[in-house]
Design an enzyme around this catalytic site. Structure first.
Site, PDB file in Angstrom:
ATOM      1  N   LYS A 240      -5.436   9.682   0.289  1.00  0.00           N
ATOM      2  CA  LYS A 240      -6.474   8.703  -0.050  1.00  0.00           C
ATOM      3  C   LYS A 240      -6.096   7.345   0.524  1.00  0.00           C
ATOM      4  O   LYS A 240      -5.110   6.745   0.113  1.00  0.00           O
ATOM      5  CB  LYS A 240      -6.634   8.563  -1.565  1.00  0.00           C
ATOM      6  CG  LYS A 240      -7.817   7.642  -1.913  1.00  0.00           C
ATOM      7  CD  LYS A 240      -7.845   7.220  -3.360  1.00  0.00           C
ATOM      8  CE  LYS A 240      -7.020   5.984  -3.642  1.00  0.00           C
ATOM      9  NZ  LYS A 240      -7.570   4.751  -3.035  1.00  0.00           N
TER      10      LYS A 240
ATOM     11  N   CYS B 259       4.871  -5.504   1.908  1.00  0.00           N
ATOM     12  CA  CYS B 259       5.757  -5.239   0.762  1.00  0.00           C
ATOM     13  C   CYS B 259       7.162  -5.748   1.020  1.00  0.00           C
ATOM     14  O   CYS B 259       7.844  -6.182   0.116  1.00  0.00           O
ATOM     15  CB  CYS B 259       5.763  -3.752   0.447  1.00  0.00           C
ATOM     16  SG  CYS B 259       6.031  -2.751   1.893  1.00  0.00           S
TER      17      CYS B 259
ATOM     18  N   GLU C  55       5.952 -11.130  -7.054  1.00  0.00           N
ATOM     19  CA  GLU C  55       5.434 -10.897  -5.708  1.00  0.00           C
ATOM     20  C   GLU C  55       4.065 -11.563  -5.579  1.00  0.00           C
ATOM     21  O   GLU C  55       3.172 -11.311  -6.390  1.00  0.00           O
ATOM     22  CB  GLU C  55       5.317  -9.389  -5.482  1.00  0.00           C
ATOM     23  CG  GLU C  55       4.942  -9.024  -4.066  1.00  0.00           C
ATOM     24  CD  GLU C  55       4.926  -7.505  -3.848  1.00  0.00           C
ATOM     25  OE1 GLU C  55       4.523  -6.787  -4.773  1.00  0.00           O
ATOM     26  OE2 GLU C  55       5.312  -7.069  -2.759  1.00  0.00           O
TER      27      GLU C  55
END
Lengths: 329, 779
Positions: free
Chosen positions: B190, B297, B392
């Site tokens: 996905k 990331c 983050e």
């Protein structure tokens, strides 16, 4: 010998910028120069992919590149006739119809660069054009003739009418880390130049490391260089983007340190229009727009102009061009 | 502007890449997309719009997958998986090679499509993302070719559910699909709902490659579809995305025997020492935090600069920032494109606006377009306590602080929940190579940032997830060793009543921090032999005993820094001292277990210790063949503190089999001894005490595995949990382990501990993390 009047002035650094007076040799600053080769090469390798100029902008940038060319002949078989042809090309670097089409009919190159004996013919041929004559000097290209002769050669060339002197440094001072000797040599060359402005050729292809390039750049600027220049064109490796990045960063640091702008001249091996655009974008990125002028930036090149002419014709006509459609030097 | 004017201004102008071909491709597909299931596109259904974030224009309409769609995709993948695996690695290599070639042939279409969909600069999609995608398929074509001979006996996991993020849509697809296919798995993938178009274009490439139908299935939709995949009948889940979702996946798959690779968030440090090439370090930051608008990331988002050069460095950094070009992602001269979606933009804004006051804010003085863009931002002068230093942001926002010494740099760098990547800038080899291994990160770049290659493993530690992608290590995450078919069953403790007087009563204790300790709770359990006679009392550890043991293990960090030779010496010495008491301990085993192979178990245990003494200095990392002048070294590092619930059946060999690999690789352990036969711990701790094992390196507990397992799994200072005793504990260990996303190894099938299956590579891999250290060099 005739003492030529200095006719060309509009390209000269000293007209536009306070001239770099130099400073005391600051060894801490010299030795603190550190260059990470891999990182510099990565930056240099990706820059062409990060900046792209197209269409009218490309034409304008190529014209700017022409204005910054030191059109050069440094061959043993140079003659007054050959130099006269080169000077004619310097005055009219691109076909008039093309220059008219892009709206820059008065475009000339930045200077003409020759050996000492060709100064007089060049000065004569460029009379009234405003284009300065640059002479390579100090035992170019190796710089290993007697020191007093190298200094004297500068004086001779200035007397002959050269308003820019491209000196070569003693590579051995860099390779042995004798920065004081390099500084003293450069100081002496600068003094000998008087009002003529001095470009220090580092011969980067013979300095071994990028850190040496950075240190030699810094020492030459401290000793009063108006320009720092990569190469004689005679070394195995001449101007490269990584070396240029290092030298430009040194110029920036020197400006931050002193407030004086030193010029930059990559020389040798830049022969494609596309390459010239990358160099200009590197100057723009690292030093800023102010350096994108002939008084602070020059290309040392002989065949670059030909490729730019073809690109400009393509811009104007939409058809790819051919070399024979443009006047040779 | 006229040429004459530009001649003076020397502006860049615009250099737009044409979107015509990519838009035409979308139109050719009908501008509406279904799913790619069983080799064909389904009829588009109810769904949502996919927009270009730079212009807010609708690019296409996508279909939200239903449960039926997901079921159909999983069924298709399941039905063809055995056949796909049976083709063999060499046959699969041809398909992967074809996919690599097709990606190259359609490189520009994919790049433009990616930029339209995601908003990243065309320079990145064209020069970085798509070439890395092709490289990934090439590399894995090679791994497929070689795996049958190089990894004999390994089996694919089966059907892999793969959920990928929006920041590198096609690249993350490649990272997921290539190793899965190479290893013989089939996939249900996905893509993120904001960025599905290149995945759908990839579906087209799968057809062009003649890939057997059902091997790759792609369903579109939001997180709800992701949940359906996670809950479906899959054998492995691979996920790249937020730590929050990773944690949910961990909990949702707990106890279902589903292998996992989770690549989650980060707050990666970017350390600049005073002896760095400062200009290059500044330029490196452009690639660290303004690459893909910081929506990466492993972005180097946390700048740590040595105090003496901090002012100078920040001045150079700000000047560089002001030169960045933010704007139309299709413009070839743009450095920072659009933020992927207005929702993400709002997230960045809110986080920064809430906390920016804690530091000094510099927003790049570059021209900003209207729309979904955020300016490159530096927030300096922050301390670790600031939320912006810990959370983050996932946008073009760099935060910074200073440090004084290399040790302090390491402490600050590791002062985070995350552990994905790190950069170290220094021209001193000693500094760089000393600091790099000390950083809690799966990837360390020396004098660089954001370098990737298919041959170099990538992945995180701590809450940045686990598992690696890339290279042999990444392939391994899609393979499994054939496991014993027999289910793991528990061994019951003997019960009894009779007691005989003993010469001198013995008190078995726990072994914590190098000392024998009474259980905190003050309870013990009577232990009987097979005849029902009382042997003695085993202390019952409680949560506090476990806490103390973990604390002792955490403190014994010198063990992880000890040389491998040194560790081997200690392990051999344990073997030596065990051998010295062989007869007595063999008899004890027989009494405890009621069996007669105690002597064999001692022999096996001594041998196992020798095996791990041997391995201690031989489980090498490798130098990955990444395309750089330099080294990309995949190091094997200890996980840290490993908690193990030891097997029931072999009271001594179980302890040794868990302890051996962990110690050999430099971990410290908390071992919970065999629950039915706990008294062996008392004997074993005496062996340890005579064997120069530093205090805290091995801690022995006895008691109820069911009681201790959740405490151990939940403990945030335990890095990995191994459960070898009770198959029923798999669920709780995996669920509770989600807290700090610790690595878990839960066994639900029986293992022959006495045989070769009781030791080896599998154990060593479980006892180590792969850290890839990139060291580009050049004189």
């Amino acid at each position: 010998m005739q003492t030529a009047e200095r006719q060309g002035t509009h390209q000269l650094p000293q007209v536009h910028e306070p001239r770099n007076p130099g400073m005391a040799l600051d060894m801490d600053r010299v030795l603190s120069q550190r260059v990470n080769r891999s990182a510099v090469e990565r930056r240099a390798a990706t820059l062409p992919g990060r900046r792209s100029v197209k269409k009218a902008h490309q034409a304008a940038w190529l014209a700017r590149a022409i204005s910054c060319i030191d059109l050069t002949t440094l061959a043993g078989d140079d003659t007054p006739g050959r130099v006269a042809r080169l000077c004619a090309k310097a005055r009219q670097p691109v076909r008039a119809d093309l220059l008219d089409a892009i709206g820059l009919p008065d475009l000339t190159v930045g200077a003409v660069c020759v050996y000492h004996d060709m100064i007089a013919p060049a000065v004569k041929a460029l009379d009234g054009s405003g284009i300065p004559v640059a002479a390579v000097s100090t035992g170019f290209p190796a710089g290993l003739s007697p020191f007093h002769l190298r200094v004297a050669e500068i004086g001779e060339s200035v007397s002959a009418g050269a308003s820019e002197i491209d000196i070569v440094i003693s590579r051995r001072h860099v390779l042995t880390g004798d920065w004081q000797a390099l500084y003293d040599e450069m100081r002496a060359f600068r003094a000998a130049c008087g009002e003529a402005h001095v470009k220090a050729i580092l011969a980067t292809g013979e300095l071994g490391t990028l850190t040496n390039v950075a240190r030699a750049s810094m020492v030459c600027m401290m000793a009063g260089a108006d320009f720092i220049k990569t190469s004689t064109g005679k070394e195995g490796v001449n101007a490269t983007l990584p070396v240029s990045l290092v030298m430009m960063r040194a110029i920036r640091e020197y400006y931050d340190l002193t407030g004086y702008r030193v010029g930059y001249k990559p020389a040798g091996g830049i022969s494609k229009a596309k390459d010239s655009l990358v160099y200009l974008s590197m100057v723009k990125e690292e030093l800023g727009d102010r350096w994108l002028r002939p008084h602070l930036f020059r290309f040392g090149a002989s065949s670059l102009l030909g490729d730019i002419e073809r690109q400009l014709e393509h811009h104007v006509t939409g058809a790819y061009s051919a070399g024979w459609r443009h006047a040779m030097a | 502007m006229t040429i004459k004017e530009i001649f003076e201004t020397m502006d860049y102008g615009t250099a737009p890449e044409s979107s015509a071909d990519a838009l035409a491709w979308i139109v050719e597909q009908g501008s509406r997309f279904g799913h790619f299931i069983d080799g064909a596109m389904t009829t588009p259904g109810e769904g949502f719009e996919s927009r270009n974030p730079a212009t807010d224009e609708v690019l296409a309409t996508l279909t939200q997958a239903t449960q039926d769609d997901v079921d159909a995709a999983v069924t298709a993948a399941r039905s063809v998986q055995p056949g796909w695996a049976a083709l063999g690695g060499k046959a699969r290599a041809r398909y992967l090679y074809a996919l690599a070639r097709l990606v190259q042939k359609h490189a520009r279409l994919l790049a433009v499509l990616e930029t339209l969909d995601n908003g990243k600069p065309i320079r990145e999609s064209r020069d970085i993302d798509v070439p890395l995608v092709a490289r990934h398929f090439y590399h894995h074509a090679g791994l497929a070719q070689l795996m049958d001979s190089e990894l004999p006996g390994m089996e694919p996991q089966g059907v892999c559910g793969q959920i990928i993020p929006w920041n590198f849509p096609l690249l993350m697809l490649a990272w997921k699909v290539a190793p899965a296919l190479a290893a013989g798995n089939t996939v249900v993938l996905k893509p993120a709902e904001w960025t599905s178009l290149t995945a759908l274009c990839f579906a087209d490439l799968c057809r062009q490659a003649g890939l057997p139908r059902g091997v790759v299935n792609i369903v579109t939709g939001d997180g709800a579809v992701g949940e359906m995949i996670v809950n479906a009948d899959v054998d492995k889940v691979a996920f790249t995305g937020s730590t929050e979702v990773g944690r949910k996946i961990r909990a949702a798959t707990a106890g279902r025997d589903i292998a996992q690779t989770l690549e989650l968030g980060g707050k990666s440090p970017y350390i600049v020492f005073e002896d760095a090439d400062l200009d290059s370090a500044v330029e490196g930051l452009v690639d660290a935090i303004w690459f893909n608008g910081g929506q990466v990331c492993c972005a180097g988002s946390r700048l740590l600069v040595q105090e003496g050069v901090a002012e100078e460095f920040h001045a150079r950094l700000k000047r560089r920032m002001d030169n960045l070009r933010v704007g139309d992602p299709l413009d070839k001269s743009v450095d920072v494109g659009a933020i992927v979606d207005p929702e993400q933009l709002a997230r960045i804004r809110s986080l920064v606006d809430r906390h920016a006051g804690e530091g000094e804010v510099h927003r790049a003085a570059c021209a900003m377009p209207d729309g979904c863009f955020y300016p490159p931002t530096l927030i300096s002068g922050l301390s670790p306590a600031s939320a912006l230093m810990q959370d983050e942001i996932f946008g073009p926002v760099l935060v910074s602080s200073t440090f004084r010494t290399p040790d302090e740099a390491v402490q600050l760098a590791n002062n985070t929940r995350y552990g994905l990547a790190a950069s170290v800038w220094s021209e001193n080899l000693n500094t760089a190579l000393d600091v790099a291994p000390k950083l809690a990160a799966g990837v360390v770049w020396v004098n660089g940032s954001n370098m990737f290659d298919a041959a170099a493993p990538f992945g995180g530690v701590r809450e940045s997830g686990f598992g690696r992608e890339g290279g042999w290590e990444g392939l391994g995450a899609y393979l499994k060793a054939p496991s014993g078919a027999a289910p793991l069953v528990r061994t019951a403790a003997f019960v009894g009543e009779t007691a005989e007087p003993q010469d001198v009563d013995r008190t078995a204790k726990l072994y914590i921090g190098g000392k024998q300790a009474r259980p905190d709770g003050g309870y013990a359990r009577n232990v009987y032999d097979a005849e029902g006679a009382l042997i003695g009392q085993a202390p019952l550890s409680n949560r506090k005993d476990l806490r103390n043991a973990v604390e002792a293990a955490r403190g014994a960090k010198a063990w992880s820094g000890a040389s491998a030779h040194n560790r081997a010496q200690v392990i051999y010495y344990i073997a030596e001292n065990l051998q010295a008491r062989a007869d007595e301990i063999a008899a004890r085993i027989d009494r405890l277990t009621g069996g007669s192979d105690g002597a064999d178990e001692v022999v096996a245990s001594v041998d196992r210790l020798f095996t791990y003494g041997a391995w201690a200095d031989k489980f090498d990392g490798r130098v990955a063949q990444a395309p750089v002048r330099g080294l990309a070294v995949a190091l094997r590092e200890p996980c840290g503190v490993i908690g193990a619930l030891c097997p029931d059946a072999h009271p001594l060999l179980g302890l040794v089999s868990a302890m051996g690999p962990a110690l050999a690789m430099g971990n410290r352990v908390v071992l919970v001894a065999s629950e039915p036969f706990p008294l062996m711990a008392a004997e074993f701790m005496q062996v340890l005490e005579t064997s120069d094992v530093p205090a805290g390196v091995v801690n022995l507990l006895t008691g109820s595995h069911a009681e201790l397992a959740p405490v151990m799994a939940k403990h945030l200072d335990v890095d990995a949990v191994w459960s070898f005793s009770d198959p029923e504990l798999a669920e709780v260990v995996e669920r509770e382990g989600a807290g700090n996303l610790k690595r878990t190894w839960v066994e639900t099938t029986a293992r022959d501990w006495m045989g070769p299956a009781g030791e080896g590579q599998l154990f060593l891999e479980a006892a180590t993390e792969v850290k890839t250290v990139w060291v580009p060099y050049g004189a």
